[in-house]
Motif scaffolding. Sequence first.
Motif, short mmCIF file in Angstrom:
data_model
loop_
_atom_site.label_atom_id
_atom_site.label_comp_id
_atom_site.label_asym_id
_atom_site.label_seq_id
_atom_site.Cartn_x
_atom_site.Cartn_y
_atom_site.Cartn_z
N ALA A 164 0.87 -1.18 0.00
CA ALA A 164 0.00 0.00 0.00
C ALA A 164 0.91 1.22 0.00
O ALA A 164 0.61 2.24 0.62
N ASP A 165 2.03 1.08 -0.70
CA ASP A 165 3.09 2.09 -0.61
C ASP A 165 3.11 3.04 -1.80
O ASP A 165 4.16 3.55 -2.19
N GLY A 166 1.92 3.28 -2.38
CA GLY A 166 1.77 4.39 -3.30
C GLY A 166 2.31 4.16 -4.70
O GLY A 166 2.68 3.04 -5.07
N HIS A 167 2.35 5.24 -5.48
CA HIS A 167 2.58 5.08 -6.92
C HIS A 167 4.02 4.70 -7.26
O HIS A 167 4.28 4.26 -8.37
N ARG A 168 4.95 4.88 -6.32
CA ARG A 168 6.32 4.40 -6.57
C ARG A 168 6.58 3.15 -5.73
O ARG A 168 7.67 2.96 -5.19
N SER A 169 5.59 2.30 -5.63
CA SER A 169 5.62 1.14 -4.73
C SER A 169 6.88 0.29 -4.88
O SER A 169 7.23 -0.15 -5.97
N ALA A 272 3.08 9.65 -14.21
CA ALA A 272 2.58 8.71 -15.21
C ALA A 272 1.44 7.86 -14.66
O ALA A 272 1.40 7.55 -13.47
N CYS A 273 0.51 7.51 -15.52
CA CYS A 273 -0.51 6.53 -15.15
C CYS A 273 0.15 5.16 -15.15
O CYS A 273 0.97 4.87 -16.03
N ALA A 274 -0.21 4.32 -14.20
CA ALA A 274 0.45 3.01 -14.11
C ALA A 274 -0.51 1.97 -13.56
O ALA A 274 -1.33 2.28 -12.69
N ALA A 275 -0.42 0.76 -14.08
CA ALA A 275 -1.25 -0.34 -13.56
C ALA A 275 -0.39 -1.59 -13.45
O ALA A 275 0.45 -1.86 -14.30
N ARG A 276 -0.63 -2.32 -12.37
CA ARG A 276 0.10 -3.58 -12.14
C ARG A 276 -0.91 -4.66 -11.80
O ARG A 276 -2.02 -4.35 -11.34
N PRO A 277 -0.53 -5.94 -11.95
CA PRO A 277 -1.44 -7.00 -11.49
C PRO A 277 -1.67 -6.80 -10.00
O PRO A 277 -0.70 -6.67 -9.24
N PRO A 278 -2.93 -6.75 -9.54
CA PRO A 278 -3.15 -6.44 -8.12
C PRO A 278 -2.83 -7.59 -7.17
O PRO A 278 -2.83 -7.38 -5.96
N ASP A 288 -2.83 3.21 -4.91
CA ASP A 288 -1.96 3.62 -6.03
C ASP A 288 -0.92 2.57 -6.38
O ASP A 288 -0.42 2.55 -7.51
N ALA A 289 -0.54 1.74 -5.43
CA ALA A 289 0.47 0.71 -5.72
C ALA A 289 -0.05 -0.21 -6.82
O ALA A 289 0.71 -0.66 -7.69
N ALA A 290 -1.35 -0.48 -6.81
CA ALA A 290 -1.94 -1.34 -7.84
C ALA A 290 -2.25 -0.55 -9.10
O ALA A 290 -2.04 -1.02 -10.22
N MET A 291 -2.76 0.66 -8.93
CA MET A 291 -3.23 1.42 -10.09
C MET A 291 -3.15 2.91 -9.78
O MET A 291 -3.80 3.40 -8.86
N THR A 292 -2.32 3.60 -10.54
CA THR A 292 -2.23 5.06 -10.39
C THR A 292 -2.88 5.66 -11.62
O THR A 292 -2.33 5.61 -12.72
N SER A 293 -4.09 6.20 -11.43
CA SER A 293 -4.81 6.75 -12.58
C SER A 293 -4.65 8.26 -12.61
O SER A 293 -4.13 8.85 -11.68
N LEU A 340 -12.24 -1.56 -12.07
CA LEU A 340 -11.41 -0.38 -12.31
C LEU A 340 -10.62 -0.37 -13.62
O LEU A 340 -10.23 0.70 -14.09
N ALA A 341 -10.38 -1.54 -14.24
CA ALA A 341 -9.44 -1.56 -15.37
C ALA A 341 -9.96 -0.72 -16.55
O ALA A 341 -9.20 0.03 -17.17
N GLY A 342 -11.26 -0.81 -16.84
CA GLY A 342 -11.82 -0.04 -17.96
C GLY A 342 -11.69 1.46 -17.70
O GLY A 342 -11.31 2.23 -18.58
N HIS A 343 -12.00 1.85 -16.47
CA HIS A 343 -11.87 3.28 -16.11
C HIS A 343 -10.43 3.73 -16.29
O HIS A 343 -10.16 4.81 -16.81
N HIS A 344 -9.51 2.89 -15.83
CA HIS A 344 -8.10 3.27 -15.89
C HIS A 344 -7.66 3.47 -17.35
O HIS A 344 -6.96 4.43 -17.67
N ARG A 345 -8.10 2.55 -18.23
CA ARG A 345 -7.70 2.66 -19.64
C ARG A 345 -8.22 3.97 -20.23
O ARG A 345 -7.50 4.69 -20.92
N LEU A 346 -9.48 4.29 -19.95
CA LEU A 346 -10.06 5.51 -20.52
C LEU A 346 -9.39 6.76 -19.93
O LEU A 346 -9.07 7.71 -20.65
N MET A 347 -9.14 6.73 -18.61
CA MET A 347 -8.48 7.89 -17.98
C MET A 347 -7.07 8.07 -18.53
O MET A 347 -6.62 9.19 -18.77
#
Length: 411
Positions: A164-169, A272-278, A288-293, A340-347
Amino acid sequence: MRRAHFDVVIAGASLAGCTAATLFARQGLSVVLLEAHRDPNHYKRACTHFIQPTAWPTISRLGLGAAIRQAGGQPNRLSIWTRWGWLDFPGPAGHTGHGEIGVNIRRAQLDPLVRAQAAREPRVTVLMGQRVSQVVVRAGRAVGVRAGDPGRETEYFGRLIVGADGHRSRVADAVGPAVTSPHGRFVYFAPFTGVGLPDDASRMWMLEPDIAYAFPNGEVTILSVMPTLDQLPDFRKDLRGNYFARLGRLPDGPDLSRAEQVGELSGVLNYACAARPPAAPGLALVGDAAMTSDYLWGTGCSFAFRSAAWLVDATAPELIRGADPQVGLRRYATQHRRALAGHHRLMSDYATGRAFNPVERALYAGAVRDPLLARHVAAFGERRIGVRQFLAPGMLARSVLANRPRPTAAA
Ligand SMILES: Cc1cc2nc3c(=O)[nH]c(=O)nc-3n(C[C@H](O)[C@H](O)[C@H](O)COP(=O)(O)OP(=O)(O)OC[C@H]3O[C@@H](n4cnc5c(N)ncnc54)[C@H](O)[C@@H]3O)c2cc1C
């Protein structure tokens, strides 16, 4: 090296980490919450405090609704300026018709509240100043983390490791590289008192492609401008001048005649927007560690609260039984992706800095004219419905009808 054992080991004591810790502990599980910063009142600076109503069920479950209101949390009714006119998200101030309330609350208040709530749980051990440096993996499965000052580190072992350590996890390094897409805009924002806004509502200006917003939260109003990246070199030649000039040019903009800037002008230039396997064996990522939109849409905090609650609900039954939480982790990953994945792609696509595409134009223009479409766009903005539902043929047809030219009085 010292060693310690818990049921759940969580890296990062902010919104996602503290939510997961509190809810796991209430299921009877022992939790260690490891936070890199030493100050228990530490909070995230790069945030504009707009918390979506979809976070409210988790906030209520944590028992923080009243405390957030007492701390100055203000219902966050939103109006969006478009070239077709103002789009007012419907419903009485702050209420969505779902019994949920979105709030604007400063992170300086919110983060310590959420952390103190976790620390009150007898089964949660909060350790500040414990930066996680690596995940301990055995036989392809995460079993612990190493944390603390170099030379004085401790290994914390658990049956579930949570990043749970944020976007630079750092924990996310264990699941492999993120899928990233660059951000095509930058943002400068500052807090003010004395800003005049109609109804004291939150306002967003979709200037296509630039964006601006004003989020009041009772105590201060955050004013942000978000131009496209190609304008950054010119913008920086006169940072303050350009920031205020853009605020001054906003159509139906905020009244700044009595405004006083009460905090520094901060910029975020590359997020940057970023997504990882949760999830991976023995390990889950939340927030944000899983998905930074794209921060533009004010969804990150609600995703942090929601994903933490999903993880607890999916994995706690196995953890309580003493079983390996692999089935629960798969369930969590599926729920995360579906929601969330569809939202993330569009964002991420909109974050490139483009203007509205024809479908978005039709829906936003239609929503300015048709209250049902306005509710539809609001439900999507709050991430209550998915992309497929947002683009449902019935709604597109309705937007075509709403946008058709009206006969003039003379005709
Ligand atoms: C400019 C900007 C504006 C934004 N505005 C909004 C908004 O209005 N509304 C909204 O919903 N979202 C907004 N966001 C997004 C929001 O800030 C994040 O989505 C949210 O904070 C995510 O919460 P989190 O708990 O996952 O991570 P974070 O809040 O980032 O917390 C991560 C925690 O982990 C700790 N940590 C980091 N590394 C380690 C380590 N190695 N070991 C131990 N601890 C570690 C950090 O110190 C921190 O406490 C904005 C973002 C930006 C950049």
